[in-house]
Each structure stands twice: as structure tokens, then as C-alpha cells.
Scaffold this motif. Structure first.
Motif, PDB file in Angstrom:
ATOM      1  N   MET A 128     -28.874 -14.628  27.089  1.00 14.74           N
ATOM      2  CA  MET A 128     -28.612 -13.691  27.931  1.00 14.74           C
ATOM      3  C   MET A 128     -29.693 -12.365  27.895  1.00 14.74           C
ATOM      4  N   THR A 129     -30.118 -11.961  26.450  1.00 18.39           N
ATOM      5  CA  THR A 129     -30.817 -11.062  26.216  1.00 18.39           C
ATOM      6  C   THR A 129     -32.285 -11.483  26.615  1.00 18.39           C
ATOM      7  N   ALA A 130     -32.473 -12.731  26.425  1.00 21.65           N
ATOM      8  CA  ALA A 130     -34.073 -13.199  26.641  1.00 21.65           C
ATOM      9  C   ALA A 130     -34.174 -13.319  28.048  1.00 21.65           C
ATOM     10  N   TYR A 131     -33.099 -13.231  28.877  1.00 28.25           N
ATOM     11  CA  TYR A 131     -33.475 -13.545  30.426  1.00 28.25           C
ATOM     12  C   TYR A 131     -34.060 -12.565  31.128  1.00 28.25           C
ATOM     13  N   ASN A 132     -33.665 -11.319  30.596  1.00 29.50           N
ATOM     14  CA  ASN A 132     -34.436 -10.066  31.367  1.00 29.50           C
ATOM     15  C   ASN A 132     -35.501  -9.472  30.549  1.00 29.50           C
ATOM     16  N   PRO A 133     -36.385  -8.915  30.985  1.00 33.40           N
ATOM     17  CA  PRO A 133     -37.651  -8.402  30.265  1.00 33.40           C
ATOM     18  C   PRO A 133     -37.236  -7.422  29.561  1.00 33.40           C
ATOM     19  N   GLN A 134     -37.831  -6.973  28.603  1.00 33.79           N
ATOM     20  CA  GLN A 134     -37.556  -5.776  27.616  1.00 33.79           C
ATOM     21  C   GLN A 134     -37.403  -4.530  28.492  1.00 33.79           C
ATOM     22  N   LYS A 135     -38.575  -4.140  28.881  1.00 33.63           N
ATOM     23  CA  LYS A 135     -38.590  -2.765  29.743  1.00 33.63           C
ATOM     24  C   LYS A 135     -39.447  -3.014  30.862  1.00 33.63           C
ATOM     25  N   LEU A 136     -39.086  -2.373  32.037  1.00 30.42           N
ATOM     26  CA  LEU A 136     -39.862  -2.706  33.199  1.00 30.42           C
ATOM     27  C   LEU A 136     -40.752  -1.142  33.222  1.00 30.42           C
ATOM     28  N   VAL A 137     -41.828  -1.194  33.677  1.00 33.87           N
ATOM     29  CA  VAL A 137     -42.455  -0.090  33.988  1.00 33.87           C
ATOM     30  C   VAL A 137     -42.563   0.379  35.290  1.00 33.87           C
ATOM     31  N   HIS A 138     -41.956   1.460  35.527  1.00 32.93           N
ATOM     32  CA  HIS A 138     -41.806   1.911  37.044  1.00 32.93           C
ATOM     33  C   HIS A 138     -42.887   2.943  37.480  1.00 32.93           C
ATOM     34  N   PHE A 139     -43.152   3.141  38.773  1.00 29.93           N
ATOM     35  CA  PHE A 139     -44.169   3.961  39.147  1.00 29.93           C
ATOM     36  C   PHE A 139     -44.001   5.298  38.781  1.00 29.93           C
ATOM     37  N   ARG A 140     -42.623   5.864  38.732  1.00 28.87           N
ATOM     38  CA  ARG A 140     -42.243   7.262  38.510  1.00 28.87           C
ATOM     39  C   ARG A 140     -42.490   7.492  37.075  1.00 28.87           C
ATOM     40  N   ASP A 141     -42.600   6.621  36.076  1.00 26.48           N
ATOM     41  CA  ASP A 141     -42.730   6.826  34.747  1.00 26.48           C
ATOM     42  C   ASP A 141     -44.345   6.929  34.334  1.00 26.48           C
ATOM     43  N   ILE A 142     -45.083   6.296  35.272  1.00 26.72           N
ATOM     44  CA  ILE A 142     -46.330   6.372  35.033  1.00 26.72           C
ATOM     45  C   ILE A 142     -47.053   7.816  35.444  1.00 26.72           C
ATOM     46  N   LYS A 143     -46.280   8.079  36.689  1.00 23.90           N
ATOM     47  CA  LYS A 143     -46.681   9.361  37.348  1.00 23.90           C
ATOM     48  C   LYS A 143     -46.145  10.443  36.575  1.00 23.90           C
ATOM     49  N   ALA A 144     -45.130  10.560  35.648  1.00 29.29           N
ATOM     50  CA  ALA A 144     -44.645  11.693  34.667  1.00 29.29           C
ATOM     51  C   ALA A 144     -45.444  11.672  33.696  1.00 29.29           C
ATOM     52  N   LEU A 145     -45.946  10.490  33.158  1.00 26.43           N
ATOM     53  CA  LEU A 145     -47.096  10.322  32.308  1.00 26.43           C
ATOM     54  C   LEU A 145     -48.360  11.040  32.347  1.00 26.43           C
ATOM     55  N   GLY A 170     -52.137  12.945  40.211  1.00 24.87           N
ATOM     56  CA  GLY A 170     -51.966  13.286  41.824  1.00 24.87           C
ATOM     57  C   GLY A 170     -51.517  11.832  42.374  1.00 24.87           C
ATOM     58  N   LEU A 171     -50.881  10.993  41.671  1.00 22.81           N
ATOM     59  CA  LEU A 171     -50.386   9.573  42.277  1.00 22.81           C
ATOM     60  C   LEU A 171     -49.512   9.876  43.176  1.00 22.81           C
ATOM     61  N   ILE A 172     -49.404   9.040  44.218  1.00 19.85           N
ATOM     62  CA  ILE A 172     -48.550   8.993  45.346  1.00 19.85           C
ATOM     63  C   ILE A 172     -47.780   7.726  45.528  1.00 19.85           C
ATOM     64  N   ASP A 173     -46.632   7.748  45.443  1.00 22.68           N
ATOM     65  CA  ASP A 173     -45.658   6.489  45.643  1.00 22.68           C
ATOM     66  C   ASP A 173     -45.602   6.041  47.169  1.00 22.68           C
TER      67      ASP A 173
END
Length: 105
Positions: free
Chosen positions: A46-63, A68-71
């Protein structure tokens, strides 16, 4: 002439047989839960089924706020909400929904 073995001797034989073949000796046929305990564990699968961490657009925008990235998906969603509100199809204000209007009657 074959003689029949005593019940105590048969029980002893069954116990020895279980020890040899690595079975659980259960002469009273009580429910032990061994069937479930023998099954393969589901946790690692069950733990191997889901990927470890998804990278969302808002995370990249916060970094990188200076880029001036726009989603575009979020912008389209907000535009659709504004369009619905202009037509009078938007969500009601807090405390003015269907349930609140039923209480007033």
C-alpha cells in the motif's frame, strides 16, 4: 492381526506430525486466526502504490516568487467562478444557503 491405536497415542502422533510439518497443533479446532496471520502483509504494498511526494504548481511558485509564474488552471477556475457569479449562479454568501432559507419560513 492389526490392533487399533489408543486415542492418546493418536493425539500424540498428531502433535508430533504438526511439529514436523510446522503446523499449529489445535486438537479442539478452536478458531485461532492463523489463516489471517499467515497471509502476506499489505502495508509495504500500500505504501509503494502511491508516489512519495507530488510536486504541485503552488510549491514551485512559492519557491520562486520572483519568476511571476501563473497557474493557468487556477486562473481558468477563478474566471469561471467570476462568470457564474455575474450570471447569478455562484455560491451563496455564508448563512444564506438553502438550509438557512428553510429555517426562516
Amino acid at each position: 492381526m492389526a490392533t487399533s491405536a489408543s486415542p492418546a497415542r493418536l493425539a500424540q502422533l498428531a502433535q508430533l506430525q504438526c511439529k514436523i510439518f510446522q503446523n499449529v497443533y489445535n486438537p479442539t479446532a478452536a478458531r485461532t486466526g492463523n489463516k489471517i496471520l499467515r497471509q502476506r502483509l499489505l502495508g509495504p504494498t500500500m505504501t509503494a502504490y502511491n508516489p512519495q511526494k507530488l510536486v504541485h504548481f503552488r510549491d514551485i511558485k512559492a519557491l520562486y516568487p520572483d519568476l511571476g509564474l501563473i497557474d493557468m488552471d487556477e486562473k481558468a477556475r477563478l474566471d469561471e467562478i467570476a462568470r457564474r457569479k455575474r450570471r447569478g449562479k455562484g455560491a451563496p454568501k455564508k448563512g444564506q444557503g438553502k438550509r438557512a432559507s428553510n429555517k426562516k419560513k
